[in-house]
Structures are given as C-alpha cells and as structure tokens.
Write a protein that holds these residues in place. Structure first.
Motif, PDB file in Angstrom:
ATOM      1  N   CYS A 426       0.828  -1.215   0.000  1.00 59.74           N
ATOM      2  CA  CYS A 426       0.000   0.000   0.000  1.00 59.74           C
ATOM      3  C   CYS A 426       0.855   1.256   0.000  1.00 59.74           C
ATOM      4  CB  CYS A 426      -0.927   0.003   1.211  1.00 59.74           C
ATOM      5  SG  CYS A 426      -2.286  -1.165   1.134  1.00 59.74           S
ATOM      6  N   ARG A 427       1.953   1.262   0.721  1.00 63.39           N
ATOM      7  CA  ARG A 427       2.818   2.441   0.764  1.00 63.39           C
ATOM      8  C   ARG A 427       3.482   2.681  -0.586  1.00 63.39           C
ATOM      9  NH1 ARG A 427       5.035   1.545   6.894  1.00 63.39           N
ATOM     10  NH2 ARG A 427       3.754   3.170   7.870  1.00 63.39           N
ATOM     11  N   ILE A 428       4.000   1.604  -1.188  1.00 60.24           N
ATOM     12  CA  ILE A 428       4.608   1.749  -2.520  1.00 60.24           C
ATOM     13  C   ILE A 428       3.571   2.288  -3.506  1.00 60.24           C
ATOM     14  CG2 ILE A 428       5.612   0.494  -4.460  1.00 60.24           C
ATOM     15  CD1 ILE A 428       6.763  -1.501  -2.414  1.00 60.24           C
ATOM     16  N   THR A 429       2.377   1.703  -3.456  1.00 62.50           N
ATOM     17  CA  THR A 429       1.316   2.090  -4.386  1.00 62.50           C
ATOM     18  C   THR A 429       0.912   3.543  -4.186  1.00 62.50           C
ATOM     19  OG1 THR A 429       0.474  -0.173  -4.303  1.00 62.50           O
ATOM     20  CG2 THR A 429      -0.976   1.497  -5.227  1.00 62.50           C
ATOM     21  N   ARG A 430       0.684   3.910  -2.942  1.00 62.53           N
ATOM     22  CA  ARG A 430       0.209   5.270  -2.667  1.00 62.53           C
ATOM     23  C   ARG A 430       1.233   6.317  -3.099  1.00 62.53           C
ATOM     24  NH1 ARG A 430      -0.492   8.385   2.765  1.00 62.53           N
ATOM     25  NH2 ARG A 430      -2.282   9.739   2.335  1.00 62.53           N
ATOM     26  N   ASP A 431       2.502   6.070  -2.786  1.00 61.11           N
ATOM     27  CA  ASP A 431       3.542   7.020  -3.195  1.00 61.11           C
ATOM     28  C   ASP A 431       3.599   7.147  -4.710  1.00 61.11           C
ATOM     29  OD1 ASP A 431       4.139   7.399  -0.550  1.00 61.11           O
ATOM     30  OD2 ASP A 431       5.921   6.114  -0.547  1.00 61.11           O
ATOM     31  N   SER A 432       3.523   5.996  -5.394  1.00 57.59           N
ATOM     32  CA  SER A 432       3.589   6.008  -6.859  1.00 57.59           C
ATOM     33  C   SER A 432       2.392   6.734  -7.453  1.00 57.59           C
ATOM     34  CB  SER A 432       3.652   4.568  -7.377  1.00 57.59           C
ATOM     35  OG  SER A 432       3.572   4.526  -8.774  1.00 57.59           O
ATOM     36  N   TRP A 433       1.213   6.422  -6.961  1.00 59.51           N
ATOM     37  CA  TRP A 433       0.008   7.025  -7.542  1.00 59.51           C
ATOM     38  C   TRP A 433      -0.142   8.492  -7.163  1.00 59.51           C
ATOM     39  CZ3 TRP A 433      -4.018   2.492  -6.689  1.00 59.51           C
ATOM     40  CH2 TRP A 433      -3.633   1.415  -7.492  1.00 59.51           C
ATOM     41  N   MET A 434       0.399   8.886  -6.023  1.00 63.52           N
ATOM     42  CA  MET A 434       0.434  10.310  -5.686  1.00 63.52           C
ATOM     43  C   MET A 434       1.155  11.089  -6.778  1.00 63.52           C
ATOM     44  SD  MET A 434      -0.567  11.686  -2.581  1.00 63.52           S
ATOM     45  CE  MET A 434      -1.026  11.182  -0.923  1.00 63.52           C
ATOM     46  N   ALA A 435       2.315  10.539  -7.208  1.00 66.83           N
ATOM     47  CA  ALA A 435       3.118  11.228  -8.221  1.00 66.83           C
ATOM     48  C   ALA A 435       2.504  11.113  -9.611  1.00 66.83           C
ATOM     49  CB  ALA A 435       4.531  10.643  -8.234  1.00 66.83           C
ATOM     50  N   ARG A 436       1.921   9.969  -9.929  1.00 62.40           N
ATOM     51  CA  ARG A 436       1.447   9.726 -11.285  1.00 62.40           C
ATOM     52  C   ARG A 436       0.024  10.222 -11.514  1.00 62.40           C
ATOM     53  NH1 ARG A 436       4.749   5.249 -13.415  1.00 62.40           N
ATOM     54  NH2 ARG A 436       6.260   4.720 -11.807  1.00 62.40           N
ATOM     55  N   ASP A 440      -5.722  13.447  -5.219  1.00 62.07           N
ATOM     56  CA  ASP A 440      -7.184  13.392  -5.165  1.00 62.07           C
ATOM     57  C   ASP A 440      -7.795  12.365  -6.102  1.00 62.07           C
ATOM     58  OD1 ASP A 440      -7.322  15.362  -3.251  1.00 62.07           O
ATOM     59  OD2 ASP A 440      -7.557  16.990  -4.687  1.00 62.07           O
ATOM     60  N   HIS A 441      -6.956  11.634  -6.822  1.00 58.52           N
ATOM     61  CA  HIS A 441      -7.494  10.623  -7.730  1.00 58.52           C
ATOM     62  C   HIS A 441      -8.172   9.523  -6.909  1.00 58.52           C
ATOM     63  CE1 HIS A 441      -7.627   7.332 -10.688  1.00 58.52           C
ATOM     64  NE2 HIS A 441      -7.483   8.264 -11.618  1.00 58.52           N
ATOM     65  N   PRO A 442      -9.311   9.015  -7.355  1.00 59.53           N
ATOM     66  CA  PRO A 442     -10.015   7.973  -6.576  1.00 59.53           C
ATOM     67  C   PRO A 442      -9.149   6.773  -6.241  1.00 59.53           C
ATOM     68  CG  PRO A 442     -11.443   8.824  -8.306  1.00 59.53           C
ATOM     69  CD  PRO A 442     -10.097   9.441  -8.532  1.00 59.53           C
ATOM     70  N   ASP A 443      -8.278   6.344  -7.171  1.00 58.90           N
ATOM     71  CA  ASP A 443      -7.437   5.180  -6.884  1.00 58.90           C
ATOM     72  C   ASP A 443      -6.387   5.500  -5.828  1.00 58.90           C
ATOM     73  OD1 ASP A 443      -8.867   3.718  -8.692  1.00 58.90           O
ATOM     74  OD2 ASP A 443      -7.378   3.822 -10.288  1.00 58.90           O
ATOM     75  N   THR A 444      -5.834   6.725  -5.853  1.00 59.97           N
ATOM     76  CA  THR A 444      -4.880   7.127  -4.819  1.00 59.97           C
ATOM     77  C   THR A 444      -5.543   7.134  -3.451  1.00 59.97           C
ATOM     78  OG1 THR A 444      -3.792   8.565  -6.459  1.00 59.97           O
ATOM     79  CG2 THR A 444      -3.234   8.908  -4.148  1.00 59.97           C
ATOM     80  N   LEU A 445      -6.754   7.684  -3.396  1.00 61.27           N
ATOM     81  CA  LEU A 445      -7.484   7.731  -2.132  1.00 61.27           C
ATOM     82  C   LEU A 445      -7.847   6.328  -1.653  1.00 61.27           C
ATOM     83  CD1 LEU A 445      -9.801  10.778  -2.896  1.00 61.27           C
ATOM     84  CD2 LEU A 445      -7.823  10.725  -1.375  1.00 61.27           C
ATOM     85  N   HIS A 446      -8.220   5.467  -2.572  1.00 59.83           N
ATOM     86  CA  HIS A 446      -8.575   4.087  -2.205  1.00 59.83           C
ATOM     87  C   HIS A 446      -7.357   3.368  -1.629  1.00 59.83           C
ATOM     88  CE1 HIS A 446     -11.262   0.447  -3.437  1.00 59.83           C
ATOM     89  NE2 HIS A 446     -10.768   0.309  -2.226  1.00 59.83           N
ATOM     90  N   SER A 447      -6.189   3.591  -2.225  1.00 61.78           N
ATOM     91  CA  SER A 447      -4.980   2.958  -1.719  1.00 61.78           C
ATOM     92  C   SER A 447      -4.627   3.495  -0.333  1.00 61.78           C
ATOM     93  CB  SER A 447      -3.820   3.192  -2.691  1.00 61.78           C
ATOM     94  OG  SER A 447      -2.686   2.454  -2.311  1.00 61.78           O
ATOM     95  N   GLY A 448      -4.857   4.798  -0.108  1.00 63.91           N
ATOM     96  CA  GLY A 448      -4.636   5.357   1.221  1.00 63.91           C
ATOM     97  C   GLY A 448      -5.579   4.746   2.245  1.00 63.91           C
ATOM     98  N   TYR A 449      -6.825   4.550   1.848  1.00 60.74           N
ATOM     99  CA  TYR A 449      -7.809   3.897   2.724  1.00 60.74           C
ATOM    100  C   TYR A 449      -7.348   2.492   3.092  1.00 60.74           C
ATOM    101  CZ  TYR A 449     -12.305   1.685   3.974  1.00 60.74           C
ATOM    102  OH  TYR A 449     -13.310   0.986   4.598  1.00 60.74           O
ATOM    103  N   ASN A 450      -6.866   1.732   2.114  1.00 61.61           N
ATOM    104  CA  ASN A 450      -6.376   0.377   2.390  1.00 61.61           C
ATOM    105  C   ASN A 450      -5.137   0.391   3.277  1.00 61.61           C
ATOM    106  OD1 ASN A 450      -8.415  -0.749   0.849  1.00 61.61           O
ATOM    107  ND2 ASN A 450      -7.168  -0.929  -0.996  1.00 61.61           N
ATOM    108  N   LEU A 451      -4.267   1.381   3.069  1.00 62.57           N
ATOM    109  CA  LEU A 451      -3.080   1.511   3.917  1.00 62.57           C
ATOM    110  C   LEU A 451      -3.494   1.699   5.374  1.00 62.57           C
ATOM    111  CD1 LEU A 451      -0.071   1.942   4.533  1.00 62.57           C
ATOM    112  CD2 LEU A 451      -0.363   4.341   3.815  1.00 62.57           C
ATOM    113  N   ALA A 452      -4.442   2.596   5.600  1.00 64.16           N
ATOM    114  CA  ALA A 452      -4.887   2.852   6.973  1.00 64.16           C
ATOM    115  C   ALA A 452      -5.526   1.617   7.591  1.00 64.16           C
ATOM    116  CB  ALA A 452      -5.864   4.025   6.982  1.00 64.16           C
TER     117      ALA A 452
END
Length: 710
Positions: A426-436, A440-452
């Motif tokens: 989740c951390r790798i994904t969130r960092d990557s999707w934050m940059a890409r 505020d992208h739904p997938d970035t937010l979803h990955s943050g939700y899963n991380l938490a």
C-alpha cells in the motif's frame, strides 16, 4: 575427448574397450540421488528378472547441470561397458559426424555416410555392452535415422521436454543448498558458509551460475555484499558471461542465444511475450485459457489458443521457463538477464505491457477465503511491478486495469490477515500514484484507505488515524459527504479513534454514517448493516451494553438473511453479540455463540488468523467469568503465545491477551506471576498507547489490585 585407441595389429572387436569421453569434472558436486536414479533406470529389471537395457533422458534448462551429470555417470560406469561414446547432439550434422567417427573406430567402412550409419546400427544391435551419450539434443527433426537400435544404453541430455519421450524422463532441477555451498567453497575457499549461503540464494542454486560466481569471487576478491549489489545492478558484469572451467558457455550467452532462437522459431510476438514475463516476478505465472473457446481458466490471457500454445511451447523447449501445473516459471537469473538485455529506454513500454498482461487475470471476491489461493499466486507479480516502477525513466502511467487489480490485492491481504505485507504494498502504491495520478485521484485515495486499514490491524492506531483523516478530508471535498467512499472513510476513522480511546468521537462519526446510509440505502443494505455494526461497537465501549446488544442482535439477524450464515460480516456480528452477552452475564448463550463462531473461523480462516484469535480470546474471557479458571488460563496462554509470534510483544491484541492471562493467574492465586505480567503489560501500554489510554489505566488498576503474596 579421451579415446582408448584400437590396437594397431588388427581390427577392433567387441572384446576390446573403446571409451571416448570429455575430461571428467574434478569439482563435480553432489547429485547423489540423481546419479542413483540414472543408474537404476539404465539397469532396470524386466520380465522374469532379466535385465533390460535402459534409455534415459535428462531434461532441464540451460545451466542446470545436465551435461555434468551425464558425464559423471559415464565416467563412474565406464568400466561396465566395452564401448562408451560421447556425441555432441546440438545439430544433426554433428551427430552424423560423431557416429561416423565411431563406425571408423569399429573398423566399419561404406561408400556413403548413410550406409556407414546403417552398418554401425547392425554392429551395435549385435552387442549389449555399449553406452552412447547424446549431449544437448534439442532438435528432434531429422533424428529418426540417427537414434541407435535397442540393445545397449542411451543417455540423452536436452532442454526440450519432448525429448523425454525417448526413454525414461528425469527432470533435472537446481542444486540443493548444501550442494551449492560445497561447490562455492571449492571454487572460492575464502568464502564463509554464511556468505556462500547468501550467494547461492541470490543465484537461485543454478549449478552453472554457482560455478561461475565461485570462480569470479575467487578471482576478484570482492566482498559478498559488494558482489550481491553488482549482481542485482549489472548482472552481465558479475561473472555470468564467463566460460566455465569445462568451457561451457556462460549463462548470459545461453540466455541471449535462446531468446534469439525464440524469435526465429516462434516469431517476434512470442519474444515480446517473454520480455513482458521478465517484468513479472520469477514465480509461477498461471496461464488462462482462451475465453472464446470454452469456460475460462484462472490465469493470464496470452491470446488465442494457437498463438498461446506456440509461444509457451517454444519458451519451454528453449529452456527459458518451466511449465508445470498450468503455470510458467522462469529461473530468477534467466529473469534478471532477460530484463538486463533490454535497452533502458524500452523498459517503460514493456513494463506497461506486463501490467496489462497481468490484469487479464479474472479474480474473485478478495473478502472470501475461497478466492485467496488464486490471489496468493499473483501477489509476487503485483509486488514486482510496483517495486520496479520506481526505476523506470520518466513518468509512467499505470494501466487502469492493473490499478484495479492492485486494489483488490491490497484488500485480499487485509482480509487474509497479511497486513504487514499489505502495508508495504500500500505504501509503494500510494507514493507512486500520488506522483502519477495526483493525491485526489479515486485510486490514490482508495490505496490510502487500504493503507490505513492495515496499519490499524498492526496496532498502529495513530498512523492509521492520520492517513484516514487525510483521506476522509479529501473524499468529502472531492466526492461529497454522502458518497459511499466518504462514509467508509468516516467509519474507518471512527475505528481509529475508538482504539485510541476517543469513544465519543467514534460514536459521533459512526452514528452520522448510519443515519446517512439508512436514508440512502435502507435498513437492510449490507453497507447500512456495517454502519450499525460499527455503532454497536462504540456503544459497547461507552458502557451502553444493552443497546449495543440489541443493535448487534438485529444486525446479526439481518446479515444472516442478506449475506448468509458463514459470511465474514455475519461472523463479525455474531462475535460482537457474544461479547455483549458475556458482559451482560448471559454466559451460556455467549459461550454457545462463541464456540460456533470459533468453529466457523477455524474452518474458513485457519487457526492463526487474527479474527480466529480474537474469538478464542473472548471465549477465554467467558470461561473466566464462568469460574472455569484453569481452562481460561490454558486458552489465554495459548492465544497469547500465538499472538506474540504473529504480531510481536507490543501489539495491542497481544497486550489484551497478556492482560487476560494475568487475570487468570490472579484468580488461580499465582500472584507473583500475575503481578509481573500485569506490570509488564502496563509498561508496554504506557509506551504504545500512552498513559491516559483506557487500556493503560485498566492495566494500572489491575496491577494495584493484585494481592501481596504471603
């Protein structure tokens, strides 16, 4: 070749031995069981106890040690045969030349080579004391007339599994680890057993590479850590391109040549598929079926049946991957070298294509255990693609279908109790999707939700709260307060607050979410029932046990009707209802319900899943309140031990078990040990949760209440 020459005073007869073999490998290591299998199949008993003359095929990828095994067998058993002849069989012309030379040694003559070979077969058919070794036979075409007659023994080595049809097939696999360590120590005596073990693991126990790397380390004097870094960053410069002592081509040459042959034999599309597979992990890759011709099969979709069959067949026959249990698997060094040979500028496009390939897999519900085995197969490939994305040049866009797959994998890891692995992904994904994609992208937010969610399961409540707060704030702004994702974030934030001791704050968020969902979805919608479940948990912590029981009983009843008896959410409700009943003194009902939930969770989730352990923990509490202290103590001690192994000593769930176990010790008048355990639990809770947390204060009160031993 070492050839025992014929005497000069007459023609060769069957009584005079002819042994023509390459030099023996003086560093040959291990393979005891394989040598025994070869020997047994060469001299197996037939009907009536008569000895049959065996043909054996040694099959495996390039560098796996087929030739060395065949050579060692031939040298060990040379005295058993009057005629031993080694044939380099990589081309029909080479086979013809070698057999012609053998015929000459036997004193045979003929006008045409084909007639000479026929004369040779007549000679061999008349005797039983011969062994031919066809080394590196990878092209069956044109070999029909070049195979010997029955009677003697034939040992074949090759990469193509079809060669296994000639005689008894023996699959050659990597070294056992102790064999790798032994050979590394021979080639590099200064290497410690511990470092040899690390090097062997890095090269995947591939015999050719073990040999190459041992020599390379001895010649260069590199420290093990420096070599492992070199192997990872510049594999072609790490000795894998060097010829071995026996003049075998290096692994780099083997891999590059095989990949080039794939282009010529199966076409560029098959080679492009191989390149995509090299960006996945060196783990089994399940292969799906063509959905247009029948029921779909779990796995990646390689295209139509004919195209997929050709590509897989050629990749396997060239030794670039194994095919077993409907999956392809590359050796880790082949995987590394295939990727290293590609220009860096092409990595981005191939990486993207690999994401799209993996996303062709159709997966089930990540919440249910029935789907988990399939998810387990693809987690290494998801992790590999996410990890390697950071090294790609420029900003790369993830394939949309791949992002959806990643989110499902994150959820699977959460529900299957693998939160530590999930947090990393989740951390790798969130960092990557934050940059890409942007924050505020739904997938970035979803990955943050899963991380938490997974941080919460690890007991990292403060970190989970911070992530959940950010995701909830962004979802309210981007999606609105009534969006289901926003409400899910509110509930998850409430769970963080609850375990941080802010029960009132949790209740406010959960009650608001429950009202929204009742209005939007109705009383019995699964999401509404989830909101009610959360509210019941808050009320329990706030001491409103009767209302909590009533809500949990209603939710359990509705979930059984809507979701079924054994759905994970239904079991959650039953678990919480049993806890309510226990605290209200309805111990018989609580015990009956807890034992039913425990049976379901053990069956569906396994003995050591966090949810199973939670039910066992509360069952022990019920036993304690019934006065069954020895039984409660035994169960609490067992759960505590398993939670320590699973989570560590400081996890909140581990500390809950320690607290309950100390209570049992106190009830059994083991005051000294009870005091020690309550003190340790209190100190750990002070450090992990803070001095003012309700659980910390509960530990302090329990410690003070332990009687002083006489």
């Amino acid at each position: 070749m070492h050839l025992a020459p014929p005497p000069s005073n007459g023609p060769i007869t069957g009584s005079r031995p002819i042994h023509a073999l390459p030099s023996r490998n003086q560093a040959f290591t291990g393979r005891i069981a394989l040598l025994k299998r070869v020997s047994n199949n060469m001299r197996r008993a037939g009907e009536g106890g008569a000895e049959e003359h065996g043909w054996v095929s040694l099959i495996g990828m390039g560098g796996i040690g087929k030739t060395q095994l065949a050579l060692e067998y031939a040298h060990r058993h040379a005295d058993d045969y009057g005629l031993v002849w080694w044939v380099g069989a990589d081309q029909p012309a080479a086979v013809m030349a070698s057999l012609t030379a053998l015929a000459s040694q036997l004193g045979l003559t003929a006008v045409q080579p084909s007639l000479l070979i026929r004369a040779l077969w007549v000679e061999l058919a008349a005797r039983r004391d011969w062994l031919l070794v066809y080394d590196n036979l990878d092209d069956l075409g044109g070999m029909n007339d070049l195979l010997p007659p029955d009677g003697g023994r034939l040992l074949i080595t090759g990469r193509d599994p079809r060669i296994g049809r000639i005689g008894t097939r023996i699959d050659i696999t990597e070294f056992e680890r102790d064999e790798s360590i032994t050979l590394l120590s021979r080639r590099c005596p200064s290497l410690s057993p511990e470092d040899a073990d690390r090097v062997a693991a890095a090269v995947g126990d591939l015999p050719l590479s073990v040999e190459q790397v041992g020599c390379f380390l001895d010649e260069t004097g590199l420290e093990t850590a420096d070599y492992l870094t070199l192997l990872k960053s510049q594999p072609t410069a790490s000795g894998l391109d060097d010829r071995t002592v026996s003049a075998h081509p290096g692994l780099v040459s083997v891999v590059v040549t095989s990949r080039d042959r794939l282009v010529t034999t199966a076409g560029p599309a098959a080679a492009a598929l191989l390149d995509r597979l090299a960006f996945l992990a060196p783990e089994p890759i399940p292969l799906g079926s063509d959905p247009t011709v029948g029921p779909p099969r779990f796995g990646v979709q390689l295209g139509d049946t004919a195209t997929a069959a050709l590509a897989v067949r050629k990749i396997v026959t060239l030794g670039l991957a194994r095919h077993a249990d409907n999956a392809l698997q590359m050796h880790r060094l082949v995987h590394t070298l295939l990727r290293a040979r590609l220009p860096l500028a092409e990595h981005g496009g191939i990486h993207h294509a690999a994401e799209e390939l993996l996303a062709t897999i159709t997966l089930g519900d990540p919440d249910t255990p029935e789907s988990w085995p399939e998810y387990g197969l693809i987690v290494p490939h998801v992790r590999e693609l996410l990890s390697s994305a950071a090294a790609l040049p420029g900003i790369q866009l993830d394939a949309e279908a791949f992002r959806a797959l990643v989110l499902k994998v994150q959820r699977y890891l959460y529900f299957s109790g693998q939160s530590r692995s999930a947090v990393d992904i989740c951390r790798i994904t969130r960092d990557s999707w934050m940059a890409r994609l942007g924050p505020d992208h739904p997938d970035t937010l979803h990955s943050g939700y899963n991380l938490a969610s997974n941080l919460f399961e690890l007991g990292e409540y403060a970190q989970a709260r911070d992530v959940d707060q950010e995701v909830w704030d962004r979802r309210r702004r981007v999606l609105g307060r009534d969006h289901q994702d926003t409400i899910r974030s509110a509930h998850q934030l409430a769970a963080d607050l609850c375990d941080l001791g802010d029960f009132a704050g949790a209740r406010a968020l959960d009650e608001e979410g429950w009202r929204h969902r009742r209005r939007l979805l109705g009383e019995s919608h699964p999401d509404t029932l989830q909101s009610a479940h959360y509210l019941g948990s808050d009320l329990y912590e706030l001491g409103e046990r009767e209302r909590a029981r009533d809500i949990n009983a209603d939710v359990w009843k509705r979930r059984r009707q809507v979701l079924g008896e054994d759905h994970p959410d239904t079991l959650h409700s039953a678990h919480h209802l049993a806890s309510d009943l226990c605290d209200l003194g309805e111990l018989e009902q609580a015990l009956e319900l807890q034992r039913w939930v425990l049976g379901q969770r053990r069956h569906r989730l396994g003995q050591d899943h966090p949810d199973t352990l939670r039910t066992e923990h509360f069952l022990a509490i019920t036993l304690h309140r019934r006065g069954e202290y020895p039984q409660a103590r035994a169960l609490n001690e067992d759960v505590w031990d398993r939670r320590r192994r699973l989570h560590g000593d400081d996890h909140p769930d581990t500390l809950r078990s320690a607290y309950s176990f100390a209570d049992d010790l106190c009830a059994l008048e083991d005051y000294t040990r009870a005091r020690e355990l309550h003190r340790d639990t209190w100190m750990r809770r002070c450090r992990v949760l803070g001095e003012n947390h309700p659980d910390t204060q509960r530990s302090a009160r329990a410690l003070a209440a332990v009687p002083i031993s006489p």
